[in-house]
Design an enzyme around this catalytic site. Sequence first.
Site, PDB file in Angstrom:
ATOM      1  N   ASN A  32     -11.999  -2.999  -0.101  1.00  0.00           N
ATOM      2  CA  ASN A  32     -10.951  -3.327   0.868  1.00  0.00           C
ATOM      3  C   ASN A  32     -11.575  -3.757   2.185  1.00  0.00           C
ATOM      4  O   ASN A  32     -12.123  -4.850   2.283  1.00  0.00           O
ATOM      5  CB  ASN A  32     -10.015  -2.123   1.052  1.00  0.00           C
ATOM      6  CG  ASN A  32      -9.003  -2.344   2.163  1.00  0.00           C
ATOM      7  OD1 ASN A  32      -8.407  -3.418   2.249  1.00  0.00           O
ATOM      8  ND2 ASN A  32      -8.822  -1.362   3.034  1.00  0.00           N
ATOM      9  N   GLU A  33     -11.546  -2.865   3.164  1.00  0.00           N
ATOM     10  CA  GLU A  33     -12.002  -3.243   4.509  1.00  0.00           C
ATOM     11  C   GLU A  33     -13.430  -2.734   4.684  1.00  0.00           C
ATOM     12  O   GLU A  33     -13.669  -1.809   5.447  1.00  0.00           O
ATOM     13  CB  GLU A  33     -11.060  -2.572   5.501  1.00  0.00           C
ATOM     14  CG  GLU A  33     -10.761  -3.336   6.727  1.00  0.00           C
ATOM     15  CD  GLU A  33      -9.624  -2.667   7.508  1.00  0.00           C
ATOM     16  OE1 GLU A  33      -9.659  -1.441   7.699  1.00  0.00           O
ATOM     17  OE2 GLU A  33      -8.708  -3.386   7.931  1.00  0.00           O
ATOM     18  N   CYS A  61      -6.609   0.923   2.645  1.00  0.00           N
ATOM     19  CA  CYS A  61      -7.566   2.031   2.644  1.00  0.00           C
ATOM     20  C   CYS A  61      -7.364   2.981   1.473  1.00  0.00           C
ATOM     21  O   CYS A  61      -8.262   3.746   1.135  1.00  0.00           O
ATOM     22  CB  CYS A  61      -7.467   2.812   3.942  1.00  0.00           C
ATOM     23  SG  CYS A  61      -8.064   1.894   5.359  1.00  0.00           S
ATOM     24  N   GLU A 109       0.863  -1.186   0.000  1.00  0.00           N
ATOM     25  CA  GLU A 109       0.000   0.000   0.000  1.00  0.00           C
ATOM     26  C   GLU A 109       0.893   1.227   0.000  1.00  0.00           C
ATOM     27  O   GLU A 109       1.958   1.245   0.634  1.00  0.00           O
ATOM     28  CB  GLU A 109      -0.906   0.021   1.235  1.00  0.00           C
ATOM     29  CG  GLU A 109      -1.699   1.330   1.327  1.00  0.00           C
ATOM     30  CD  GLU A 109      -2.879   1.287   2.290  1.00  0.00           C
ATOM     31  OE1 GLU A 109      -2.922   0.399   3.150  1.00  0.00           O
ATOM     32  OE2 GLU A 109      -3.748   2.165   2.160  1.00  0.00           O
TER      33      GLU A 109
END
Length: 657
Positions: free
Chosen positions: A374-375, A243, A47
Amino acid sequence: MRIKHFLLAALVLTGLTASAQAPQRLTVQVNKPGAMISPHMWGVFFEDINFAADGGLYAELVKNRSFEFNDPMMGWNEVKKDSGKGRILMVNRGKENENNPRYARITVDAAMGAYGLSNEGFRGIGIEKGKAYNFSMWANAPQGKSLKARILLLDENGQQIGAASLNGFGDGWRQYKVSLTATATAAKARLQILFSGQGAIDADMISLFPAATWKQRPNGLRADLVQMLADLKPGFVRFPGGCIVEGRDLANRYQWKKTVGKPEERKLIINRWNTEFSHRSAPDYFQSFGLGFFEYFQLAEDLGAAPLPILNCGMACQFNTREVAAMNELDPYLQDAVDLIAFANGDTTTQWGALRAAMGHPAPFNLTMIGIGNEQWDEQYIERYRVFEATLKAKHPEIKLVSSAGPFSKGPMFDYLWKELKASQADFIDEHYYMPPEWFLANASRYDHYDRSQGPKIFAGEYAAHTKEAKEAESRNTWGSALAEAAFMTGLERNADIVRMASYAPLFAHVEAWQWRPDLIWFDNLRTVGTPNYYVQQLFSANRGTQVVPVLRNGEVLAGKDSLYASAVIDAPSRKLLLKIVNASSAPVQLELQLEGAAAKGAAVQQILSAPHPGDFNTLGSPNKVVPTEKQLSATGKQLRITAAPASLNVVAVPYR
Ligand code: AHR
């Protein structure tokens, strides 16, 4: 991204009971091979956080090269030398060039001296003696044809450590290039571009790259950092996050189409980690996308790893704005997914396949899986996930889908997502755990009792044992945290029938520009260091094997009783047994390995990772405090004795017949 992350306690190895007395017998059932280990089992999570891309892996040395930061002069300073005079203006040609609107108009007024600008790099520019650096600049100089430019590298004291000249500027935008060789090493050098003569020149995309990028590629990657990844032998590369995929809001989300094509046409945006943590704000953190999706695919290919792109599913970060795309406006997001498959795998006669070929890679990148969001969590995720699932499963049944279990390792949010995704056609569920070391030690058996009848497999997509200490950047990557992760990883390996992929997170951090820690690999402008956690990952990955075999004590798996943890695999092609044993106690443990259905043949090797104190860690200045050592063991027949040192990870490789 939770406040909780910053409040976790450090690991202390106390009250641990294993004794150094009679050898304990472990039975390794080589004759009972079970689940196949996925070739993608141990991978990396990349990331752009902690200056991992710009200022890190992406080898560009000039910060704000196209003057597109919010403050166009950020990173730049005006320079007047020997009575030189002039002016710098930031011109915006937004209508003509939407993606790269600004350039610098440099007007040189005085016939004497020199005038221009200097760039500070990303916390300085790392320059190495004897190495070549490629300078380039787009310029247009209808009124500056007689200007002469000196390109200079200056060390921390302002001493010149590299120089080159450029002239022959002319009408119309053109790229000018020159190479410099450094006469000295400096970790925090500066770049100066000084013009002499009189006239005006428009300059843009002012760039400096080391010639020795990874595989000497232009617009390339920092070779030492890629080498650290190559040494991990990763099975997959997950990119671009995290993120960052979601963005703080939808406008700030990661859009892969804006990261491909010519670097000068990729539109820069603010990096979401620029403002995320007030105590670690980084006002100069942007995403140039010089490292974009093509480069990520190429990196995965270079590493022999499967590419695993994660795409935005119409949801911004739920910890931030909670913005979602309306359900009837999901099409562009979905189209991005469909087009990405074409970009990676499509025929070169298709629009996106043709772009891949034009960028230098006519052959497909063999994309086999994509992450949807993603999350993410709650109904809004499932609703959107199902739209992706319906289209992608119909159009591309060959592509496996990775879906989210949210940010927590358990709880109502986690249970809800599992229930919904089980009912769905999810192939992998991405579980995240940023937890204290104690959690990892206590959860080594997490998957021993997972319901095998559930459809989806597990992708342990982000995990790290979080401690609280201390001052130095690298100091949260303690040996205690790494040991706990190793214990947990024996549980992942033992359950390789359902755990198909795993990656520590985050991957990289610049010691002067991090936002989040711990991280797997630390670096500055010239150096890099593997953390104890890095060596744990490497020991598992380099000894991945092909099939799980049972390793038992008194008929039971070793998942923490007496602070012992173990898993084992065989590597069928090389006929090797690869045993991982974690002793998390403060005493040595004598072990007698009893092989069933096989006999040792020739020398066995024990690799040991250990350190005297749980708080020990590696730094850039002292990188070898916690590194693996190796010892030969004589092994014949069915028995083998080893000592597992206090607080140690041991990988024992036994050739067998
Ligand atoms: O790894 C750092 C962050 O942790 C990731 O961006 C996010 O997915 C998680 O919250």
